[in-house]
Scaffold this motif. Structure first.
Motif, mmCIF file in Angstrom:
data_model
loop_
_atom_site.group_PDB
_atom_site.id
_atom_site.type_symbol
_atom_site.label_atom_id
_atom_site.label_comp_id
_atom_site.label_asym_id
_atom_site.label_seq_id
_atom_site.Cartn_x
_atom_site.Cartn_y
_atom_site.Cartn_z
ATOM 1 N N PHE A 21 -4.468 -4.634 -0.896
ATOM 2 C CA PHE A 21 -4.362 -5.907 -2.114
ATOM 3 C C PHE A 21 -3.778 -5.180 -3.072
ATOM 4 N N PRO A 22 -3.098 -5.833 -3.998
ATOM 5 C CA PRO A 22 -2.206 -5.414 -5.113
ATOM 6 C C PRO A 22 -3.026 -5.089 -6.290
ATOM 7 N N PRO A 48 13.390 -3.667 -7.290
ATOM 8 C CA PRO A 48 12.497 -3.377 -8.283
ATOM 9 C C PRO A 48 11.445 -2.546 -8.036
ATOM 10 N N LEU A 49 10.967 -1.666 -8.817
ATOM 11 C CA LEU A 49 9.964 -0.553 -8.665
ATOM 12 C C LEU A 49 8.419 -1.549 -8.863
ATOM 13 N N ALA A 50 7.931 -1.843 -7.548
ATOM 14 C CA ALA A 50 6.667 -2.538 -7.823
ATOM 15 C C ALA A 50 5.666 -1.948 -8.564
ATOM 16 N N TYR A 51 4.678 -2.461 -9.094
ATOM 17 C CA TYR A 51 3.682 -2.224 -9.794
ATOM 18 C C TYR A 51 3.721 -1.678 -11.043
ATOM 19 N N LEU A 52 5.289 -1.611 -11.557
ATOM 20 C CA LEU A 52 5.405 -1.092 -12.707
ATOM 21 C C LEU A 52 5.970 -2.335 -13.643
ATOM 22 N N PRO A 53 5.415 -2.511 -14.742
ATOM 23 C CA PRO A 53 6.053 -3.616 -15.717
ATOM 24 C C PRO A 53 7.206 -2.710 -16.304
ATOM 25 N N GLY A 54 7.975 -3.278 -17.225
ATOM 26 C CA GLY A 54 8.968 -2.556 -17.921
ATOM 27 C C GLY A 54 10.216 -2.834 -17.267
ATOM 28 N N ARG A 107 -3.120 -0.602 -15.661
ATOM 29 C CA ARG A 107 -1.808 -0.797 -15.504
ATOM 30 C C ARG A 107 -1.012 -0.459 -16.564
ATOM 31 N N ASN A 125 3.968 -7.873 -2.770
ATOM 32 C CA ASN A 125 3.648 -6.290 -2.184
ATOM 33 C C ASN A 125 3.047 -6.440 -0.955
ATOM 34 N N GLU A 126 1.981 -7.129 -0.795
ATOM 35 C CA GLU A 126 1.643 -7.470 0.493
ATOM 36 C C GLU A 126 2.212 -8.636 1.067
ATOM 37 N N GLY A 164 5.597 -6.973 -12.956
ATOM 38 C CA GLY A 164 5.533 -5.705 -12.433
ATOM 39 C C GLY A 164 5.246 -5.542 -10.947
ATOM 40 N N PHE A 165 5.201 -6.813 -10.422
ATOM 41 C CA PHE A 165 5.157 -6.842 -8.545
ATOM 42 C C PHE A 165 6.456 -7.053 -8.101
ATOM 43 N N SER A 166 6.414 -6.819 -6.840
ATOM 44 C CA SER A 166 7.456 -6.919 -6.009
ATOM 45 C C SER A 166 7.411 -8.559 -5.266
ATOM 46 N N GLY A 214 0.705 -1.306 -0.122
ATOM 47 C CA GLY A 214 -0.169 0.089 0.001
ATOM 48 C C GLY A 214 0.877 1.367 0.019
ATOM 49 N N GLY A 257 0.046 2.728 -8.652
ATOM 50 C CA GLY A 257 1.405 3.115 -9.338
ATOM 51 C C GLY A 257 2.492 2.554 -8.224
ATOM 52 N N ALA A 258 3.488 2.818 -8.529
ATOM 53 C CA ALA A 258 4.797 2.152 -7.669
ATOM 54 C C ALA A 258 5.043 3.153 -6.637
#
Lengths: 364, 523
Positions: free
Chosen positions: A133-134, B501-507, A176, A285-286, A261-263, A25, A66-67
């Motif tokens: 949640f992501p 890594p920058l989460a939530y961002l693909p690329g 996204r 993420n979570e 795109g997720f950690s 979050g 976003g990030a």
């Protein structure tokens, strides 16, 4: 319970939302400052209980997508926040009568307070996750059949998009892609709904819950034991009362990778003086699942949060570090989050974990 | 030969070193005007060594002066603040979360102007040069000479900050300008805060650096001097005059680096036992492990590189009190040690010095671990109490060791500081105890042996560059920064590399932080 959204209350809500955010979050600090800034300028918005909403109320959600790294650098939360809702109001032709939080975690828990203050509208004491949640299909609104779209995405340039999608997952995927082009962090309003729909699909009392958790931790610090205070508070609630310290130790291994795109990662924790790590937490993420000695002791959508061992400050997955000293707390979530339809949407398998959900009260 | 000086809140220590060898050390009280304390300490080590000033090739100074000035709000300049961000960055204006008194004193003027970059380097908007010029004229009219400029994603691309600085310099030639890209990491508010703090200290920094120059001139030391920063590396005189904020929290770092050097260990725990507290930190590859949480300084949130230090209330002046045994065994003698301490009043209040307070130093004397004062004053002390107190000290320290360790393996423990006498034999959790000679001036030694460093913290695209090339590029840039700062290119080592890594961002956008360090060239 009515909430007075004073500045100290914002501090407590931010801390409580960081707990409920279970590591995701984004940095709640930014959300708190945004709300604080709006309160200083416009005064505190009223808070309305879910059951007190008129059935014909027009509710709009607001969130940032976003990030987190982009959020802390660009300080998202300027004019684009108001614009997202305005664009959606124009599209539906129904002016907003209240702002409904969508997630009670990190930055997005206090963004509705900021917008409500700016617009002079009430903020609803409820949300669609009671946690973070992501992805935007992972919300009780979707589980209960409220369409995610039309939804609006807006950025600081005054650019916006109104999206119609066949379902919430498709809305998530389109948004996204658009976020990248729009600067990495955008304001988003989705799931526009009526008061009657919200009463059916939202989780009541979650803003109060975040406040209560934050207050309990703060009071516990003054009294000398924030963990006891936090657990004591949770045990007094209807839905979060099955809770426990799942582990106490030191982070001895941390593996992260970025996928889709997720950690995504794994964090191993060893008890003081122990030769091997006995607790493993998987996160996307979570935090998703906590396993002690190889056995699952709490699993999504139940809450798994890592907190600083001394202060009980919740720790985001982005700021986890090798060698950190933490306590892991697990807690139950409301029944609406554990129904078969809900588990199909945000249960373990929707995160690629091949095991069934088991309530924390059966595991600890 | 070089001289290390540590200007602390209480003492100014100096050490003269010939290569790895400590030639002379001196401890003296810190003076109100920092310069005369430094002159006295350096003169003492020169005299003791019999060496002339011409044999000294460099002087390294560690100081808490700037940190204290900011925390105590002394001699801070009001700052003209430019944030290059519009139309982004509006939600949270500069200084928003600062304490009111600081905001009033330091917040001279704020201008938000168009510009800044996206995470991938695209411009958010072109730099609004007219708005920068207007701000510069306004700052000049208001007499604001300290200027702080920050721009969104400046660590990715600092060009707009640099262009804005050129405009300000042209219209306001007296301006002392600080750019955020040269100060901090990603995290706009924290970096901007540090930039504003730095600008507010700019004039004082010039004075302090001038007083360092004057002190060395008075001593006829015709050599460069350097000041240590919080990551254990050095900056030259010109850099510290421009970036005083980088000295914040350098004290604990110097002490740990000094301990590493004196013990010859690169991976170990360091316990610095002072009069009131024991600071426990962990050395990883010769450098202190850094803290990962945001650090407040004087009530302002920053993201400085700070060592991760655990402080516990145990020192040479800690009070020792007997407590009654548990109900089931009332005859058992147990004691409480600390956390309160007689502190700098130890020479008056401890029993061995004729005072009335039983301190840990008294226990050390009674146990034969140290000799000081008049041991006969401890004649009636219960032997069981002494043993319990020593056990309690060991328990406190081994608890701290365990909390700081990152693996279950026992590590060597380096004991430094005046309170190191409190520890008898070994400690649970310690593979062995190392008590280096000259451990009492570990801070000054840490300053003397500090290296030159360079750091980058940027977002790279793995999709464009590929992971290997991106990491290589980050390392290369960090090394180049270190060499520009005076490091010997042949000695450069990549000390630290972190990928997030920058989460939530693909690329494939990944934030890489790389730190390079090297020995000082030509000494």
């Amino acid at each position: 319970m009515t909430i007075d959204l004073s500045i100290p209350a914002l501090h407590d809500i931010a801390r409580g939302a960081a707990f409920l955010g279970t590591g995701g979050g984004g940095d709640p600090y930014i959300g708190r400052l945004l709300a604080q800034h709006a309160l200083a300028k416009y005064g505190a918005p009223p808070v309305v209980a879910l059951q007190d909403l008129p059935d014909d109320a027009n509710l709009y959600t607001i969130a940032i997508m976003g990030a987190p790294t982009v959020m802390v650098e660009k300080l998202v939360g300027g004019d684009e926040v108001g614009l997202a809702v305005k664009a959606l109001e124009q599209h539906t032709g129904r002016p907003a009568t209240a702002i409904l939080p969508v997630e009670m975690g990190g930055i997005n828990s206090l963004l509705p307070v900021k917008l409500a203050a700016e617009r002079g509208l009430p903020v609803v004491d409820a949300d669609g996750m009671g946690r973070a949640f992501p992805e935007l299909q992972m919300v009780t609104f979707n589980v209960m059949g409220i369409p995610a779209t039309p939804m609006a995405l807006a950025n600081e340039h005054g650019e916006y998009n109104v999206i119609s999608a066949r379902d919430a997952k498709s809305a998530e995927d389109m948004a996204r892609l658009m976020v990248i082009h729009m600067g990495g962090g955008v304001a988003l309003s989705c799931y526009p709904m009526s008061g009657a729909e919200a009463k059916r699909a939202a989780i009541p009392g979650t803003l109060s819950l975040a406040l209560g958790i934050g207050q309990a931790i703060a009071a516990g610090r003054r009294a000398g034991d924030p963990f006891e205070a936090l657990l004591g508070y949770l045990r007094g609630t209807d839905y979060y009362r099955h809770c426990a310290v799942l582990f106490d130790g030191k982070i001895v291994d941390l593996v992260r990778e970025t996928t889709r795109g997720f950690s995504i990662g794994r964090c191993s924790i060893a008890a003081d003086g122990a030769a091997t790590a006995d607790m493993e937490i998987l996160f996307q993420n979570e935090n998703l699942v906590a396993r002690r000695g190889g056995r699952t002791v709490a699993i999504v959508p139940d809450l798994v949060t890592m907190l600083d061992r001394e202060t009980a400050e919740p720790i985001t997955t982005e700021s986890l570090k090798y060698g950190q000293r933490v306590r892991v707390i697990g807690a139950s979530v409301p029944p609406i989050m554990r129904s078969p339809a809900a588990l199909a949407c945000f249960g373990p398998r929707s995160f690629g974990i091949e095991e069934d959900f088991q309530p924390i009260e059966d595991l600890i | 030969m070089r001289i290390g000086v540590d200007v602390g809140g209480t003492n100014t220590d100096a050490v003269l070193m010939d290569g790895r060898r400590v030639v002379a050390t001196y401890k003296s009280p810190t003076t109100a005007d920092v310069g005369s304390g430094i002159v006295a300490a350096i003169r003492a080590v020169l005299d003791a060594s019999g060496l002339g000033p011409e044999s000294i090739k460099a002087v390294m100074i560690g100081t808490t002066h700037f940190t204290n000035a900011f925390v105590e709000r002394k001699r801070l300049l009001p700052v003209g603040i430019i944030r290059i961000a519009l139309p982004a960055g509006k939600g949270l204006p500069p200084l928003m979360d600062w304490p009111e008194d600081l905001k009033a004193g330091v917040g001279g003027d704020v201008a938000l102007v168009g510009g800044g970059r996206e995470f991938d380097g695209r411009p958010i908007a072109p730099l609004d040069e007219a708005a920068v010029a207007e701000a510069a004229r306004r700052f000049r009219a208001k007499g604001l000479t300290a200027v702080a400029i920050s721009s969104i994603f400046a660590p990715v691309n600092p060009d707009m900050e640099e262009r804005a600085a050129a405009i300000v310099r042209e219209l306001h030639p007296d301006a002392l300008i600080t750019l955020s890209g040269s100060i901090g990491r990603i995290g706009m508010l924290e970096r901007e805060n540090a930039t504003i703090m730095n600008a507010s200290l700019a004039e004082m920094a010039r004075h302090v650096v001038a007083s360092f120059h004057a002190a060395l001139a008075e001593l006829k030391l015709d050599c460069p001097f350097f000041v240590s920063q919080n990551d254990g590396t050095l900056m030259n005189a010109e850099t510290v005059a421009r970036f005083p904020v980088l000295t914040f929290a350098s004290g604990p770092t110097n002490s740990m680096r000094g301990a590493a050097y004196l013990s010859g260990l690169t991976d170990a725990l360091v316990i610095d036992i002072g009069g009131t507290t024991s600071d426990v930190g962990m050395l990883v590859k010769g450098f202190p492990r850094e803290s990962s949480v945001a650090v407040d300084i004087g009530g302002v949130r920053t993201n400085f590189r700070m060592p991760d230090i655990l402080s516990i209330g145990l020192g040479g002046g800690s009070r020792v009190r007997p407590v009654e045994g548990p109900a089931e065994n009332p005859g058992e003698v147990s004691v409480r040690v600390g956390p309160d301490s007689v502190g700098y009043r130890l020479p008056q209040e401890a029993r061995v010095f004729g005072g009335e307070v039983l301190t840990t130093s008294d226990i050390a004397v009674a146990a034969g671990l140290a000799s000081m004062g008049d041991p006969s004053r401890l004649a009636g002390l219960d032997r069981g109490l002494v043993a319990s107190a020593l056990a309690e000290i060991r328990r406190l320290l081994s608890g701290a060791i365990d909390r700081m360790k990152t693996s279950a393996t026992d590590l060597p423990v380096v004991l430094v500081g005046g309170g190191a006498i409190l520890v008898d034999g070994t400690l649970p959790g310690a593979a062995r105890i190392v008590r280096p000679e000259n451990g009492g001036v570990a801070n000054a030694i840490g300053a003397a042996i500090a290296q030159i460093g360079g750091e980058v913290d940027r977002v790279y695209s793995y999709q464009e560059l590929g992971r290997e090339a991106a990491i290589a590029k980050a390392k290369e840039e960090a090394a180049a920064i270190a060499v520009r700062a005076g490091a010997d290119p042949g000695s450069i080592d990549i000390r630290d590399l972190e990928e997030v890594p920058l989460a939530y961002l693909p690329g494939g956008a990944v934030r890489i932080r790389a730190k390079a360090v090297g020995d000082m060239a030509g000494i």
